[in-house]
Scaffold this motif. Sequence first.
Motif, short mmCIF file in Angstrom:
data_model
loop_
_atom_site.label_atom_id
_atom_site.label_comp_id
_atom_site.label_asym_id
_atom_site.label_seq_id
_atom_site.Cartn_x
_atom_site.Cartn_y
_atom_site.Cartn_z
N ILE A 132 0.86 -1.19 0.00
CA ILE A 132 0.00 0.00 0.00
C ILE A 132 0.89 1.23 0.00
CG2 ILE A 132 -1.57 1.40 1.41
CD1 ILE A 132 -2.94 -1.17 2.28
N GLY A 133 0.65 2.11 -0.95
CA GLY A 133 1.33 3.38 -0.98
C GLY A 133 0.42 4.45 -0.40
N THR A 134 0.90 5.18 0.59
CA THR A 134 0.00 6.13 1.26
C THR A 134 0.76 7.28 1.90
OG1 THR A 134 -1.68 6.35 3.00
CG2 THR A 134 0.09 4.78 3.40
N GLY A 135 0.08 8.40 1.95
CA GLY A 135 0.55 9.53 2.74
C GLY A 135 -0.44 9.89 3.81
N SER A 136 -1.42 9.02 4.00
CA SER A 136 -2.54 9.32 4.89
C SER A 136 -2.23 9.11 6.37
CB SER A 136 -3.77 8.48 4.49
OG SER A 136 -4.21 8.85 3.21
N PHE A 137 -0.96 8.87 6.68
CA PHE A 137 -0.58 8.87 8.10
C PHE A 137 -0.30 10.30 8.58
CE2 PHE A 137 3.09 8.11 5.43
CZ PHE A 137 4.00 9.04 5.90
N ILE A 138 -0.26 11.26 7.64
CA ILE A 138 -0.13 12.67 8.03
C ILE A 138 -1.34 13.03 8.90
CG2 ILE A 138 -0.18 15.06 7.20
CD1 ILE A 138 1.23 14.18 4.71
N PRO A 139 -1.13 13.67 10.05
CA PRO A 139 -2.27 14.02 10.91
C PRO A 139 -3.31 14.85 10.17
CG PRO A 139 -0.21 14.32 12.09
CD PRO A 139 0.17 14.03 10.67
N ALA A 140 -4.55 14.39 10.20
CA ALA A 140 -5.63 15.10 9.52
C ALA A 140 -6.10 16.31 10.32
CB ALA A 140 -6.80 14.15 9.26
N ARG A 141 -6.10 16.19 11.63
CA ARG A 141 -6.47 17.31 12.51
C ARG A 141 -5.19 17.86 13.12
NH1 ARG A 141 -10.75 16.46 16.83
NH2 ARG A 141 -9.58 14.56 17.30
N TRP A 142 -4.73 18.97 12.62
CA TRP A 142 -3.44 19.48 13.07
C TRP A 142 -3.45 19.87 14.55
CZ3 TRP A 142 0.39 18.04 10.40
CH2 TRP A 142 1.66 18.57 10.60
N SER A 143 -4.62 20.18 15.07
CA SER A 143 -4.69 20.55 16.49
C SER A 143 -4.28 19.40 17.39
CB SER A 143 -6.10 21.01 16.85
OG SER A 143 -7.05 19.99 16.59
N GLU A 144 -4.35 18.17 16.89
CA GLU A 144 -3.90 17.01 17.67
C GLU A 144 -2.40 17.00 17.89
OE1 GLU A 144 -6.75 13.23 16.93
OE2 GLU A 144 -5.37 13.70 15.31
N THR A 145 -1.68 17.72 17.05
CA THR A 145 -0.22 17.62 17.07
C THR A 145 0.43 18.65 17.99
OG1 THR A 145 0.22 19.20 15.27
CG2 THR A 145 -0.35 16.95 14.64
N TYR A 146 -0.37 19.47 18.66
CA TYR A 146 0.22 20.54 19.44
C TYR A 146 0.95 19.99 20.66
CZ TYR A 146 -2.97 23.54 16.75
OH TYR A 146 -3.65 24.19 15.75
N ALA A 147 2.27 20.11 20.65
CA ALA A 147 3.07 19.73 21.81
C ALA A 147 3.20 20.93 22.73
CB ALA A 147 4.45 19.25 21.37
N THR A 148 3.41 20.68 24.00
CA THR A 148 3.46 21.73 25.01
C THR A 148 4.66 21.51 25.93
OG1 THR A 148 1.05 21.92 24.97
CG2 THR A 148 2.17 22.89 26.84
N ALA A 149 5.24 22.60 26.40
CA ALA A 149 6.33 22.52 27.38
C ALA A 149 6.01 23.44 28.55
CB ALA A 149 7.65 22.92 26.74
N ASP A 150 6.18 22.95 29.75
CA ASP A 150 6.00 23.74 30.97
C ASP A 150 7.24 23.60 31.84
OD1 ASP A 150 3.51 25.06 30.88
OD2 ASP A 150 2.46 23.18 31.31
#
Length: 405
Positions: free
Chosen positions: A353-371
């Motif tokens: 299977i050739g795919t690029g669909s592992f790219i996050p569809a909802r970019w808000s899910e990818t927000y990393a945070t540092a405290d």
Amino acid sequence: MTAGPFAAIEAGLARAAGPKQALGREDVALRTDAYFNRTQAIVAHFGDARVTYAVFIRRPVIAATGLMRRWLENVTRERGIVIECEQVYPDGAWVGAGEPLLYLTGSFIELSPLETLLLQRLGACCVAAHHAYQMALTLPHVAFLAMEARHCAGFEMQEMMDYAAAVGSAAARQEGAKGFVGCANDVTAPFFGIEKGLGTMPHALIGYARGTVRAAEMYHEVYPHDPLTVLVDYYGREVTDGLAVCRRFPELAAAGRLNLRLDTHGGRFLEGLDPQSSYAVLERNCPAAIRRYRSDQELRDLVGTGVSAAAIWRMREVLDEAGFPSVGLVASSGFGLEKCAAMADARAPVDVIGTGSFIPARWSETYATADIVAYDGESRVKVGREFLLAKSRIAPLPPSESAEP
């Protein structure tokens, strides 16, 4: 991360281009958030502190911190400074929502302006790695190709996505899956333990050749030692042209060095199929897949237009009936996790299977945070984030001292 399926990723990181960018103080200052630059100036005025940052993501992920850590190593080497990195989870490990991925300790003056650029290199990688991991485990017998490059916003994103696919795939291989075996570009191929990108022909070559068989002949003449994968949907004659290619290259077909790639677009059915015949194909091969309630999207993936499970099964039937059981099937077009799950349910006989669909569809899910969780060795974190101290070597303060009165 230097043994087993992760060895190639470590070698790929050593050659990665992205981590070498924007190392100087001026470059970093131009790219970071203004309030971090102002914080740096204020701290420099009143006196530095040794701080510890906890870095986390709000959703479950697969740890894929290597690109971020390599960039930080390059920054510290360039500047001659020391920043400690305590990696809580190795790359490829499953990480729960809100769990600290790593702790960074060093000068507040040095760390403050780095936060933006560090987080940019983290969140999307970890989420994409999780997607790749899930897809590979859903279809463990299938080899995947990362073909996301054209969908990325520039090379830096592409590098992060290929790295993520390699990490998620390596984690899945530890559980018995084939996973992602390569990508489309040479520059990121080392993440997968190969030197060159994988792929044979686009639709444009078939248009240029004025025929599917002729395009296959042209490709084979220039690359005679390579396995041959031929697109068969250009003229809407997947079955007819697919069989014609097999008959033109019987030796390759018999040796398992010929593949047919299905990339039928969602506006039509595979040659010879319609809704009724698509149901009939699955009824012959995997009746359980269509004998329970299905959502509209599941039905489309199973018996709808485009590269459906029925389309893959029909091509397999045709090839076997014509005496080409060793010809492989490659599928592409929208293979995200849901479509992979539908293919698994239908036991679709797809090899690659050739795919690029592992790219996050909802970019808000990818927000990393540092405290920051400690100043000069004293734990101090904003209310509600006390959980970040759980895996730290820093002892939390008693409840009465955890916040100002």
